[in-house]
Scaffold this active site. Sequence first.
Site, PDB file in Angstrom:
ATOM      1  N   ASP A 192      35.896  37.080  49.553  1.00 11.66           N
ATOM      2  CA  ASP A 192      36.383  36.975  48.174  1.00 11.66           C
ATOM      3  C   ASP A 192      36.164  38.274  47.426  1.00 11.66           C
ATOM      4  O   ASP A 192      36.019  38.287  46.202  1.00 11.66           O
ATOM      5  CB  ASP A 192      35.672  35.815  47.460  1.00 11.66           C
ATOM      6  CG  ASP A 192      36.389  35.403  46.185  1.00 11.66           C
ATOM      7  OD1 ASP A 192      35.743  34.761  45.318  1.00 11.66           O
ATOM      8  OD2 ASP A 192      37.589  35.733  46.032  1.00 11.66           O
ATOM      9  N   LYS A 208      40.789  42.552  47.883  1.00  7.54           N
ATOM     10  CA  LYS A 208      41.712  41.885  48.830  1.00  7.54           C
ATOM     11  C   LYS A 208      42.146  42.810  49.971  1.00  7.54           C
ATOM     12  O   LYS A 208      42.387  42.358  51.073  1.00  7.54           O
ATOM     13  CB  LYS A 208      42.921  41.323  48.087  1.00  7.54           C
ATOM     14  CG  LYS A 208      42.531  40.454  46.886  1.00  7.54           C
ATOM     15  CD  LYS A 208      41.449  39.432  47.210  1.00  7.54           C
ATOM     16  CE  LYS A 208      40.708  38.965  45.970  1.00  7.54           C
ATOM     17  NZ  LYS A 208      39.471  38.214  46.288  1.00  7.54           N
ATOM     18  N   ASP A 267      39.663  33.628  50.202  1.00  8.05           N
ATOM     19  CA  ASP A 267      40.227  33.224  48.915  1.00  8.05           C
ATOM     20  C   ASP A 267      41.433  34.114  48.604  1.00  8.05           C
ATOM     21  O   ASP A 267      41.593  35.203  49.175  1.00  8.05           O
ATOM     22  CB  ASP A 267      39.177  33.348  47.802  1.00  8.05           C
ATOM     23  CG  ASP A 267      39.658  32.724  46.497  1.00  8.05           C
ATOM     24  OD1 ASP A 267      39.201  33.162  45.425  1.00  8.05           O
ATOM     25  OD2 ASP A 267      40.512  31.820  46.546  1.00  8.05           O
ATOM     26  N   ASN A 268      42.302  33.633  47.695  1.00  9.14           N
ATOM     27  CA  ASN A 268      43.375  34.445  47.119  1.00  9.14           C
ATOM     28  C   ASN A 268      44.466  34.890  48.088  1.00  9.14           C
ATOM     29  O   ASN A 268      45.040  35.976  47.946  1.00  9.14           O
ATOM     30  CB  ASN A 268      42.801  35.683  46.423  1.00  9.14           C
ATOM     31  CG  ASN A 268      41.714  35.332  45.459  1.00  9.14           C
ATOM     32  OD1 ASN A 268      40.555  35.731  45.650  1.00  9.14           O
ATOM     33  ND2 ASN A 268      42.053  34.568  44.429  1.00  9.14           N
ATOM     34  N   GLU A 277      42.199  29.828  40.130  1.00  7.44           N
ATOM     35  CA  GLU A 277      41.088  29.240  39.361  1.00  7.44           C
ATOM     36  C   GLU A 277      41.463  29.132  37.879  1.00  7.44           C
ATOM     37  O   GLU A 277      41.957  30.076  37.276  1.00  7.44           O
ATOM     38  CB  GLU A 277      39.793  30.062  39.509  1.00  7.44           C
ATOM     39  CG  GLU A 277      39.921  31.541  39.286  1.00  7.44           C
ATOM     40  CD  GLU A 277      40.138  32.319  40.560  1.00  7.44           C
ATOM     41  OE1 GLU A 277      40.819  31.797  41.462  1.00  7.44           O
ATOM     42  OE2 GLU A 277      39.662  33.450  40.663  1.00  7.44           O
TER      43      GLU A 277
HETATM   44  O1  LIG Z   1      40.213  40.738  42.563  1.00 10.52           O
HETATM   45  C1  LIG Z   1      39.647  39.664  42.806  1.00 10.52           C
HETATM   46  N1  LIG Z   1      38.483  39.600  43.433  1.00 10.52           N
HETATM   47  C2  LIG Z   1      37.797  40.825  43.796  1.00 10.52           C
HETATM   48  C3  LIG Z   1      36.334  40.515  43.790  1.00 10.52           C
HETATM   49  C4  LIG Z   1      35.455  41.496  43.645  1.00 10.52           C
HETATM   50  C5  LIG Z   1      34.006  41.196  43.637  1.00 10.52           C
HETATM   51  O2  LIG Z   1      33.449  41.643  44.878  1.00 10.52           O
HETATM   52  C6  LIG Z   1      32.768  42.877  44.700  1.00 10.52           C
HETATM   53  N2  LIG Z   1      33.238  43.770  45.769  1.00 10.52           N
HETATM   54  C7  LIG Z   1      34.487  44.233  45.948  1.00 10.52           C
HETATM   55  N3  LIG Z   1      34.551  44.994  47.050  1.00 10.52           N
HETATM   56  C8  LIG Z   1      33.311  45.004  47.593  1.00 10.52           C
HETATM   57  C9  LIG Z   1      32.725  45.609  48.732  1.00 10.52           C
HETATM   58  N4  LIG Z   1      33.419  46.405  49.615  1.00 10.52           N
HETATM   59  C10 LIG Z   1      34.721  46.938  49.335  1.00 10.52           C
HETATM   60  C11 LIG Z   1      34.582  48.074  48.335  1.00 10.52           C
HETATM   61  O3  LIG Z   1      33.828  49.118  48.886  1.00 10.52           O
HETATM   62  N5  LIG Z   1      31.434  45.386  48.998  1.00 10.52           N
HETATM   63  C12 LIG Z   1      30.701  44.608  48.174  1.00 10.52           C
HETATM   64  N6  LIG Z   1      31.183  44.008  47.062  1.00 10.52           N
HETATM   65  C13 LIG Z   1      32.470  44.215  46.778  1.00 10.52           C
HETATM   66  C14 LIG Z   1      33.123  43.338  43.296  1.00 10.52           C
HETATM   67  O4  LIG Z   1      32.071  44.105  42.737  1.00 10.52           O
HETATM   68  C15 LIG Z   1      33.301  42.018  42.577  1.00 10.52           C
HETATM   69  O5  LIG Z   1      32.061  41.412  42.256  1.00 10.52           O
HETATM   70  C16 LIG Z   1      40.250  38.390  42.367  1.00 10.52           C
HETATM   71  C17 LIG Z   1      41.282  38.458  41.419  1.00 10.52           C
HETATM   72  C18 LIG Z   1      41.885  37.306  40.926  1.00 10.52           C
HETATM   73  C19 LIG Z   1      42.945  37.410  39.941  1.00 10.52           C
HETATM   74  C20 LIG Z   1      43.942  36.458  39.864  1.00 10.52           C
HETATM   75  C21 LIG Z   1      44.960  36.538  38.903  1.00 10.52           C
HETATM   76  C22 LIG Z   1      44.971  37.571  38.006  1.00 10.52           C
HETATM   77  F1  LIG Z   1      45.931  37.656  37.077  1.00 10.52           F
HETATM   78  C23 LIG Z   1      43.977  38.543  38.077  1.00 10.52           C
HETATM   79  C24 LIG Z   1      42.966  38.464  39.034  1.00 10.52           C
HETATM   80  C25 LIG Z   1      41.448  36.035  41.387  1.00 10.52           C
HETATM   81  C26 LIG Z   1      40.413  35.970  42.337  1.00 10.52           C
HETATM   82  O6  LIG Z   1      39.966  34.782  42.811  1.00 10.52           O
HETATM   83  C27 LIG Z   1      39.819  37.132  42.836  1.00 10.52           C
HETATM   84  O7  LIG Z   1      38.825  37.018  43.781  1.00 10.52           O
HETATM   85 MG   LIG Z   2      38.783  35.012  44.538  1.00  8.52          MG
END
Ligand SMILES: O=C(NC/C=C/[C@H]1O[C@@H](n2cnc3c(NCCO)ncnc32)[C@H](O)[C@@H]1O)c1cc(-c2ccc(F)cc2)cc(O)c1O
Ligand SMILES: [Mg+2]
Length: 214
Positions: A141, A144, A169-170, A199
């Site tokens: 999650d 993406k 997810d997603n 969600e």
């Molecule tokens: O973008 C979404 N999720 C991202 C999550 C990021 C979290 O995970 C952490 N994260 C990311 N990459 C890494 C990584 N490694 C990779 C980087 O080095 N290593 C460790 N942690 C990481 C971030 O710090 C955040 O805490 C999303 C958007 C919508 C959405 C729907 C509709 C809309 F209109 C807008 C948005 C709905 C959803 O359910 C979604 O999950």
């Molecule tokens: Mg998600």
Amino acid sequence: MDQSKEQRILNSVSYNAIKGDAESVLDCIDKYCSQKEWAMNVGDEKGLILDKIVKEADPTVALELGTYCGYSAVRIARLLKPSAHLFSIEFNAEFVPIAKEIIEIAGLEDKVTILEGHAQDIIPQLKTKYNVDTLDFVFLDHWKDRYAPDTILLEQYGLLRKGSILLADNIGFPGAPDFLKHVRNNEHYECTHYPSHLEYMKAPDAMEKAVYLG
Ligand SMILES: O=C(NC/C=C/[C@H]1O[C@@H](n2cnc3c(NCCO)ncnc32)[C@H](O)[C@@H]1O)c1cc(-c2ccc(F)cc2)cc(O)c1O
Ligand SMILES: [Mg+2]
């Protein structure tokens, strides 16, 4: 300095949830994010699919990529058997303490270890530094476009075994096309698609289960 949305979510949990009651923490976040401020928690509808797959997997060792505020960590950890453990990876230093606090309010601090850092840096250390053998369940999650490369890392570091269950997810929105390309029509995976909704919204979304076949 103004508080962040994530801080406001923690405030709401801290004020309204019943200490030690994971269900009340989930209900509080779902209520806040559907009535006050939308946030990217897996949420109550897709959360039921997550619950179903976690119960099916009954994991001893589980991994989550992208802790955010800890909503899905609470969701998963509340279903784990006594000897089981969840590792959750999060690289945003602002979110880690908030997630830790929310997991603690749910009374699940002994079941969850938040590993601060990038998944691509931590996955290679799971066996050596965190004494993981193989993973029974993985919830994806985070960003993406990282689902596919990080799944390949899990394979390459021998962290998946016959029957390891991945849940992403997603798959509908924002979408993870590279991940779908990797696991579907791949003899090493058995995939199942779960249509749902974004969600706290009416917009369509979906989850994908991919069972590793070895
Ligand atoms: O973008 C979404 N999720 C991202 C999550 C990021 C979290 O995970 C952490 N994260 C990311 N990459 C890494 C990584 N490694 C990779 C980087 O080095 N290593 C460790 N942690 C990481 C971030 O710090 C955040 O805490 C999303 C958007 C919508 C959405 C729907 C509709 C809309 F209109 C807008 C948005 C709905 C959803 O359910 C979604 O999950
Ligand atoms: Mg998600």
